[in-house]
Write a protein that holds these residues in place. Structure first.
Motif: not given
Length: 123
Positions: A64-78
């Motif tokens: 999945v490298k180059g196609r998928f990206t993970i991110s997070r928003d700790n303020a939204k617990n998401t």
């Protein structure tokens, strides 16, 4: 109580994009790493990627490298999984999970799991 809820799955055509979300119950998100796993029919659950608790570091399986990206928003617990250029091989139930304070690819290091969201990619 730790509760994780995934959303955003669906049926798409090859080449399309999707964004999955994983909402965590309040107070259970930080300071833990988070991960995405997937399980296709008749296959073992596999690691997709993970993100450190700060969001500064991400890790992906090669497919999945180059196609998928993970991110997070700790303020939204998401946490999010942005998936681009999807192919039929990406068809699976996608699970988010809460990991250790340090990231891991080992599913047994993840103590809490969501119920999963189905992603189906047609050719």
């Amino acid at each position: 109580q730790v509760r994780l809820v995934e959303s955003g799955g669906g049926l798409v055509q090859a080449g399309a994009a999707l964004r999955l979300s994983c909402a965590a119950s309040r107070g259970t998100f930080s300071p833990y790493s988070m991960g995405w796993f997937r399980q296709a029919p008749q296959k073992n659950r596999e690691f997709v990627g993970a993100i450190s608790w700060s969001g500064d570091a991400t890790f992906y399986t090669d497919s999945v490298k180059g196609r998928f990206t993970i991110s997070r928003d700790n303020a939204k617990n998401t946490m999010y999984l942005h998936m681009n250029n999807l192919g039929p091989e990406d068809t699976a139930v996608y699970y988010c999970a809460r990991g250790p304070t340090d990231w891991s690819t080992d599913r047994y290091q993840y103590g809490y799991w969501g119920q999963g969201t189905q992603v189906t990619v047609s050719s």
